[in-house]
Design a protein around this motif. Structure first.
Motif, PDB file in Angstrom:
ATOM      1  N   TYR A   1       0.413  18.351  -4.357  1.00 41.31           N
ATOM      2  CA  TYR A   1      -0.254  18.494  -3.073  1.00 41.31           C
ATOM      3  C   TYR A   1       0.037  17.315  -2.164  1.00 41.31           C
ATOM      4  CZ  TYR A   1      -3.207  22.355  -4.628  1.00 41.31           C
ATOM      5  OH  TYR A   1      -3.671  23.558  -5.054  1.00 41.31           O
ATOM      6  N   TYR A   2      -0.111  16.150  -2.731  1.00 42.44           N
ATOM      7  CA  TYR A   2       0.102  14.935  -1.935  1.00 42.44           C
ATOM      8  C   TYR A   2       0.332  13.769  -2.881  1.00 42.44           C
ATOM      9  CZ  TYR A   2      -4.684  13.844  -3.215  1.00 42.44           C
ATOM     10  OH  TYR A   2      -5.826  13.590  -3.926  1.00 42.44           O
ATOM     11  N   HIS A   3       0.599  12.638  -2.301  1.00 44.41           N
ATOM     12  CA  HIS A   3       0.794  11.452  -3.135  1.00 44.41           C
ATOM     13  C   HIS A   3       0.083  10.264  -2.523  1.00 44.41           C
ATOM     14  CE1 HIS A   3       4.004  11.086  -0.118  1.00 44.41           C
ATOM     15  NE2 HIS A   3       3.719   9.803  -0.195  1.00 44.41           N
ATOM     16  N   THR A   4      -0.133   9.285  -3.341  1.00 48.20           N
ATOM     17  CA  THR A   4      -0.623   7.999  -2.825  1.00 48.20           C
ATOM     18  C   THR A   4       0.463   6.977  -3.091  1.00 48.20           C
ATOM     19  OG1 THR A   4      -1.616   7.341  -4.924  1.00 48.20           O
ATOM     20  CG2 THR A   4      -2.993   8.595  -3.410  1.00 48.20           C
ATOM     21  N   LEU A   5       0.525   6.011  -2.232  1.00 48.47           N
ATOM     22  CA  LEU A   5       1.517   4.960  -2.382  1.00 48.47           C
ATOM     23  C   LEU A   5       0.954   3.697  -1.759  1.00 48.47           C
ATOM     24  CD1 LEU A   5       4.398   3.891  -2.974  1.00 48.47           C
ATOM     25  CD2 LEU A   5       5.048   4.753  -0.728  1.00 48.47           C
ATOM     26  N   GLU A   6       0.998   2.643  -2.513  1.00 44.45           N
ATOM     27  CA  GLU A   6       0.452   1.409  -1.964  1.00 44.45           C
ATOM     28  C   GLU A   6       1.255   0.230  -2.492  1.00 44.45           C
ATOM     29  OE1 GLU A   6      -3.740   1.106  -2.552  1.00 44.45           O
ATOM     30  OE2 GLU A   6      -3.966  -0.576  -1.168  1.00 44.45           O
ATOM     31  N   PHE A   7       1.518  -0.694  -1.604  1.00 42.64           N
ATOM     32  CA  PHE A   7       2.254  -1.890  -2.003  1.00 42.64           C
ATOM     33  C   PHE A   7       1.304  -3.071  -2.080  1.00 42.64           C
ATOM     34  CE2 PHE A   7       5.430   0.891  -0.228  1.00 42.64           C
ATOM     35  CZ  PHE A   7       6.498   0.736  -1.090  1.00 42.64           C
ATOM     36  N   PHE A   8       1.550  -3.912  -3.061  1.00 39.77           N
ATOM     37  CA  PHE A   8       0.708  -5.091  -3.214  1.00 39.77           C
ATOM     38  C   PHE A   8       1.568  -6.347  -3.251  1.00 39.77           C
ATOM     39  CE2 PHE A   8      -1.732  -1.620  -4.944  1.00 39.77           C
ATOM     40  CZ  PHE A   8      -3.009  -1.876  -4.477  1.00 39.77           C
ATOM     41  N   GLY A   9       1.016  -7.387  -2.687  1.00 39.80           N
ATOM     42  CA  GLY A   9       1.738  -8.656  -2.677  1.00 39.80           C
ATOM     43  C   GLY A   9       0.974  -9.686  -1.878  1.00 39.80           C
ATOM     44  N   LEU A  10       1.699 -10.457  -1.105  1.00 37.01           N
ATOM     45  CA  LEU A  10       1.039 -11.479  -0.306  1.00 37.01           C
ATOM     46  C   LEU A  10       1.452 -11.322   1.147  1.00 37.01           C
ATOM     47  CD1 LEU A  10       1.423 -14.706  -2.495  1.00 37.01           C
ATOM     48  CD2 LEU A  10      -0.563 -13.211  -2.262  1.00 37.01           C
ATOM     49  N   CYS A  11       0.465 -11.422   2.021  1.00 39.67           N
ATOM     50  CA  CYS A  11       0.780 -11.398   3.435  1.00 39.67           C
ATOM     51  C   CYS A  11       1.279 -12.779   3.857  1.00 39.67           C
ATOM     52  CB  CYS A  11      -0.442 -10.996   4.255  1.00 39.67           C
ATOM     53  SG  CYS A  11      -1.785 -12.193   4.225  1.00 39.67           S
ATOM     54  N   GLU A  12       1.873 -12.825   5.011  1.00 37.42           N
ATOM     55  CA  GLU A  12       2.501 -14.058   5.497  1.00 37.42           C
ATOM     56  C   GLU A  12       1.594 -15.285   5.384  1.00 37.42           C
ATOM     57  OE1 GLU A  12       4.942 -16.871   7.319  1.00 37.42           O
ATOM     58  OE2 GLU A  12       5.320 -15.015   6.205  1.00 37.42           O
ATOM     59  N   PRO A  13       0.406 -15.230   5.937  1.00 36.41           N
ATOM     60  CA  PRO A  13      -0.454 -16.423   5.863  1.00 36.41           C
ATOM     61  C   PRO A  13      -0.736 -16.846   4.424  1.00 36.41           C
ATOM     62  CG  PRO A  13      -1.331 -14.859   7.431  1.00 36.41           C
ATOM     63  CD  PRO A  13      -0.225 -14.153   6.714  1.00 36.41           C
ATOM     64  N   CYS A  14      -0.964 -15.882   3.571  1.00 39.97           N
ATOM     65  CA  CYS A  14      -1.368 -16.193   2.201  1.00 39.97           C
ATOM     66  C   CYS A  14      -0.215 -16.702   1.342  1.00 39.97           C
ATOM     67  CB  CYS A  14      -2.006 -14.976   1.547  1.00 39.97           C
ATOM     68  SG  CYS A  14      -3.680 -14.642   2.144  1.00 39.97           S
ATOM     69  N   THR A  15       1.014 -16.472   1.756  1.00 40.42           N
ATOM     70  CA  THR A  15       2.135 -16.993   0.981  1.00 40.42           C
ATOM     71  C   THR A  15       2.159 -18.512   1.036  1.00 40.42           C
ATOM     72  OG1 THR A  15       3.490 -16.566   2.917  1.00 40.42           O
ATOM     73  CG2 THR A  15       3.684 -15.026   1.096  1.00 40.42           C
ATOM     74  N   HIS A  16       1.608 -19.047   2.115  1.00 42.51           N
ATOM     75  CA  HIS A  16       1.591 -20.499   2.267  1.00 42.51           C
ATOM     76  C   HIS A  16       0.438 -21.124   1.523  1.00 42.51           C
ATOM     77  CE1 HIS A  16       4.738 -19.771   5.003  1.00 42.51           C
ATOM     78  NE2 HIS A  16       3.969 -19.207   5.911  1.00 42.51           N
ATOM     79  N   GLN A  17      -0.747 -20.761   1.922  1.00 41.93           N
ATOM     80  CA  GLN A  17      -1.912 -21.360   1.279  1.00 41.93           C
ATOM     81  C   GLN A  17      -2.242 -20.615   0.000  1.00 41.93           C
ATOM     82  OE1 GLN A  17      -5.667 -20.281   2.449  1.00 41.93           O
ATOM     83  NE2 GLN A  17      -4.852 -18.253   2.838  1.00 41.93           N
ATOM     84  N   ARG A  18      -1.389 -20.873  -0.988  1.00 43.12           N
ATOM     85  CA  ARG A  18      -1.551 -20.208  -2.270  1.00 43.12           C
ATOM     86  C   ARG A  18      -2.389 -21.082  -3.185  1.00 43.12           C
ATOM     87  NH1 ARG A  18      -1.124 -16.372  -5.755  1.00 43.12           N
ATOM     88  NH2 ARG A  18       0.496 -16.262  -7.319  1.00 43.12           N
ATOM     89  N   SER A  19      -3.393 -20.509  -3.762  1.00 43.65           N
ATOM     90  CA  SER A  19      -4.277 -21.298  -4.606  1.00 43.65           C
ATOM     91  C   SER A  19      -3.692 -21.442  -5.998  1.00 43.65           C
ATOM     92  CB  SER A  19      -5.648 -20.635  -4.705  1.00 43.65           C
ATOM     93  OG  SER A  19      -5.537 -19.325  -5.181  1.00 43.65           O
TER      94      SER A  19
END
Lengths: 144, 144
Positions: free
Chosen positions: B126-144
């Motif tokens: 019927y349909y599908h779901t699709l989602e990508f996970f990772g880090l957004c630009e701001p968060c790539t810098h201030q990584r804990s």
DNA sequence: GTTATTGCAAACAATTTGCACCCAC
DNA sequence: GTGGGTGCAAATTGTTTGCAATAAC
């Protein structure tokens, strides 16, 4: 759970991410890796406490950490609970809307397309989830 | 965003039974369709009760029915609650593992790919779901 | 010694369910 | 009249959190 810790600064510089997982976090990851299927947090907890002493909260916290590291992914099962699996398993499922049963896809379509994701924002992708929904063969017939 | 009505969607509409939706179920679906973003059940409830008298349980039950009909899909937000949207919106998101923010994908990769999903079992999608996970630009810098 | 992690239990929040009422057919 | 849909509130359940004890470095 927003992170508003802009003012907080780490004195130690994590220039290269070395996971640095605690024993428990490693244990959680290990169990997930040796399982052929995704596990809920509670199931995970059940398996783990056969091997060692561990608290349920720790399992949840470990999962959160592992997800943040991009080592574990989660999908939500039909009954609402989250199912976790190691990301190196590029597994995807077809889930029947009627009986709730899941069928493993033997190939990931997204994996092929070299991830030509057109983004409006810069984004570093760790992994993706993909799931198809519909009706399995038996359920297409005996529809209530 | 452009409307590509010429290209055929890979998502199949339910061809079995007529929807036969109750007034409330239709109301739920209507609200979802007029929203630009996915809504949680509680948000949906909030919007609906401005228009009419309705119970929270009914919203949940309506969502379940609509999902069974293949009219509504759900993804789980970072905070655990389910987010619902009408399936005709082939929307997918990038979600930052660090800050939890979601970014709308301006194009569905799976949609292109004629979806030759190799199945080990017959299955009506019927349909599908699709989602990508990772880090957004701001968060790539201030990584804990 | 200082800091992060853990475990327990209490707290939360989303979702489900029991049951009486009411509407549609 | 019958059966399903609805609303309310109570009950469930997955998940999170406060805090003291503990382990890590």
């Amino acid at each position: 759970m927003k992170n508003d810790s802009l003012s907080q600064k780490n004195t130690t510089r994590p220039t290269h991410h070395l996971p640095h997982l605690t024993r428990n976090q490693q244990a959680v990851l290990a169990v997930l890796r040796q399982q052929s299927d995704a596990l809920s947090a509670q199931e995970l907890y059940g398996v783990l406490r056969e091997q060692q002493a561990i608290g349920l909260a720790t399992v949840y916290r470990a999962l959160e950490t592992l997800k943040l590291q991009g080592l574990v992914q989660s999908r939500s099962g039909t009954n609402g609970e989250a199912l976790h699996s190691p990301i190196e398993q590029d597994r995807h499922y077809l889930t029947c809307l009627h009986c709730g049963q899941s069928f493993l896809l033997d190939h990931c379509p997204v994996h092929d397309l070299a991830v030509q994701v057109h983004l409006s924002v810069p984004f570093k992708i760790y992994y993706h989830t993909l799931e198809f929904f519909g009706l399995c063969e038996p359920c297409t017939h005996q529809r209530s």
